[in-house]
Write a protein that holds these residues in place. Structure first.
Motif, PDB file in Angstrom:
ATOM      1  N   ALA A 229       7.751   6.287   2.184  1.00 29.75           N
ATOM      2  CA  ALA A 229       7.187   5.772   3.436  1.00 29.75           C
ATOM      3  C   ALA A 229       5.974   4.880   3.152  1.00 29.75           C
ATOM      4  O   ALA A 229       5.944   3.708   3.547  1.00 29.75           O
ATOM      5  CB  ALA A 229       6.809   6.933   4.353  1.00 29.75           C
ATOM      6  N   ASN A 230       5.000   5.426   2.455  1.00 22.90           N
ATOM      7  CA  ASN A 230       3.834   4.610   2.099  1.00 22.90           C
ATOM      8  C   ASN A 230       4.197   3.577   1.049  1.00 22.90           C
ATOM      9  O   ASN A 230       3.724   2.438   1.088  1.00 22.90           O
ATOM     10  CB  ASN A 230       2.697   5.502   1.600  1.00 22.90           C
ATOM     11  CG  ASN A 230       1.339   4.821   1.672  1.00 22.90           C
ATOM     12  OD1 ASN A 230       1.123   3.914   2.473  1.00 22.90           O
ATOM     13  ND2 ASN A 230       0.417   5.265   0.834  1.00 22.90           N
ATOM     14  N   ASP A 231       5.065   3.969   0.142  1.00 24.55           N
ATOM     15  CA  ASP A 231       5.447   3.121  -0.993  1.00 24.55           C
ATOM     16  C   ASP A 231       6.937   2.787  -0.937  1.00 24.55           C
ATOM     17  O   ASP A 231       7.738   3.513  -1.499  1.00 24.55           O
ATOM     18  CB  ASP A 231       5.114   3.855  -2.284  1.00 24.55           C
ATOM     19  CG  ASP A 231       5.417   3.050  -3.525  1.00 24.55           C
ATOM     20  OD1 ASP A 231       5.580   1.826  -3.410  1.00 24.55           O
ATOM     21  OD2 ASP A 231       5.506   3.650  -4.607  1.00 24.55           O
ATOM     22  N   ASN A 232       7.401   1.717  -0.336  1.00 21.03           N
ATOM     23  CA  ASN A 232       6.559   0.749   0.328  1.00 21.03           C
ATOM     24  C   ASN A 232       7.201   0.323   1.638  1.00 21.03           C
ATOM     25  O   ASN A 232       7.246  -0.839   1.973  1.00 21.03           O
ATOM     26  CB  ASN A 232       6.329  -0.457  -0.588  1.00 21.03           C
ATOM     27  CG  ASN A 232       5.299  -1.421  -0.073  1.00 21.03           C
ATOM     28  OD1 ASN A 232       4.333  -1.056   0.553  1.00 21.03           O
ATOM     29  ND2 ASN A 232       5.537  -2.688  -0.305  1.00 21.03           N
ATOM     30  N   ALA A 233       7.747   1.328   2.360  1.00 24.42           N
ATOM     31  CA  ALA A 233       8.204   1.009   3.710  1.00 24.42           C
ATOM     32  C   ALA A 233       7.049   0.478   4.545  1.00 24.42           C
ATOM     33  O   ALA A 233       7.243  -0.352   5.433  1.00 24.42           O
ATOM     34  CB  ALA A 233       8.812   2.248   4.368  1.00 24.42           C
ATOM     35  N   SER A 234       5.827   0.916   4.240  1.00 20.74           N
ATOM     36  CA  SER A 234       4.660   0.456   4.994  1.00 20.74           C
ATOM     37  C   SER A 234       4.419  -1.034   4.803  1.00 20.74           C
ATOM     38  O   SER A 234       4.254  -1.785   5.776  1.00 20.74           O
ATOM     39  CB  SER A 234       3.420   1.259   4.594  1.00 20.74           C
ATOM     40  OG  SER A 234       3.086   1.055   3.233  1.00 20.74           O
ATOM     41  N   GLY A 235       4.409  -1.494   3.569  1.00 18.99           N
ATOM     42  CA  GLY A 235       4.222  -2.924   3.316  1.00 18.99           C
ATOM     43  C   GLY A 235       5.384  -3.740   3.851  1.00 18.99           C
ATOM     44  O   GLY A 235       5.200  -4.846   4.383  1.00 18.99           O
TER      45      GLY A 235
END
Length: 344
Positions: free
Chosen positions: A161-167
């Protein structure tokens, strides 16, 4: 980001990622038609929430995208997998729905340096100025992750999720803005990279390909691990390679606040070379940086099954997109190329 991860004083070189179990929404493999805020609907000009007032995007919309990209259905988006194929179709449909045209003959840019069939997804919003449209700004993030790993408490999917759906979500929303507004004088390329976790292979492939085509690249702006906010900082986001150019100063001028700061840890661990900005720096020698809000203290699930959406701060992510819009508008529309490489 191919960054450093450390525990108890031991420093290790790694790629990117982290996660945790949560119930997720399911969307059809072909795209986000089943998700609230679907790309097949007309996008509202402005949505408001208590956390992102009068902004282009909001926490609900960001959450809908994240809940697809980091869902269990995509099995961690490993390069060459069925899961990342689902993500690729989702991004393609998103670009198409918001008038971001394919950069090549199609949105897919097949990697030449990775054995399994993998694609970067690359779109473009052509600039409106007859002269400045021949200058290009590349806005990127990697959409792959590490797939399935050794189970923890029965969970084996590293959702990323943070790495790297966020970006990836950040880039998709910026593409939606410029695809619908068409208010950029310079041309904007939106690239979602595969095989970052294999050694920056997707960005390396695309950088070499574009260099061979003699692309007039002005700057590469990358987004990595932006899902949780920095803590106890007087700035909102940091950039890697802070001293390599005046991007922070330019960004803060257009943001009209101290939005971009310097993270000493990023310099100490040379994060500049550990994400998809770096191949473009090597090939083109132009300002190439990564915007990031992961600082090694605010998120503890790097490349673990705990990197899931329940730990993401969607209001923070929406605020970041809304803060970046005037920055990118300013950079894209300035009469001259304001971002300069720092002479050392």
């Amino acid at each position: 980001m191919r960054k450093l991860y450390y525990t108890l004083g031991t420093v290790l070189l790694l790629s990117c990622g982290s996660a945790q179990m949560v119930d997720t929404k399911t969307a059809p493999a072909a795209g986000p038609e089943g998700v609230k805020g679907s790309v097949v609907e007309a996008a509202p000009e402005v949505k408001t929430t208590s956390t992102a007032k009068k902004g282009f995007t909001d926490a609900d919309r960001v959450g809908d995208i994240m809940n697809y990209l980091a869902s269990d259905d995509l099995k961690g988006r490993d390069s060459g997998s069925e899961g990342i194929e689902m993500a690729a179709k989702y991004i393609e449909n998103y670009f198409k729905s918001y008038h971001v045209k394919p950069y090549f003959e199609s949105y897919r840019d097949t990697l030449s340096n990775f054995k399994a069939t993998s694609y970067n997804i690359v779109g473009i919003v052509e600039g409106s100025d007859p002269a400045l449209k021949n200058e290009f700004i590349l806005i990127g993030a990697h959409y792959d992750h590490i797939g399935t790993i050794a189970p923890e408490n029965g969970d084996y999917i590293a959702n990323g999720a943070n790495d790297n759906a966020s970006g990836t979500t950040t880039v998709m929303e910026l593409a939606r803005y410029f695809g619908t507004k068409k208010n950029n004088k310079r041309s904007l390329i939106f690239a979602l990279f595969s095989a970052e976790e294999k050694g920056l292979l997707g960005s390396e492939h695309l950088a070499k390909k574009m260099k061979a085509q003699d692309l007039n690249l002005y700057a590469m702006l990358n987004f990595e691990m932006t899902g949780v906010p920095l803590q106890e900082k007087d700035y909102f986001v940091y950039i890697t390679g802070y001293d390599n150019s005046n991007l922070a100063e330019v960004s803060n001028t257009y943001a009209k606040e101290n939005m971009v700061g310097f993270l000493p840890t990023a310099k100490e661990y040379n994060l500049f070379q550990r994400s998809d900005n770096y191949p473009f720096h090597k090939e083109f020698g132009v300002p190439s940086h990564t915007y990031c809000t992961f600082d090694f203290t605010n998120f503890g699930h790097y490349h673990k099954v705990g990197d899931e959406n329940e730990l993401m701060d969607f209001p923070h992510m929406a605020t970041f997109v809304n803060k970046m819009i005037p920055v990118l508008e300013g950079i894209a529309n300035a009469a001259t190329q304001e971002i300069k490489i720092t002479t050392k």
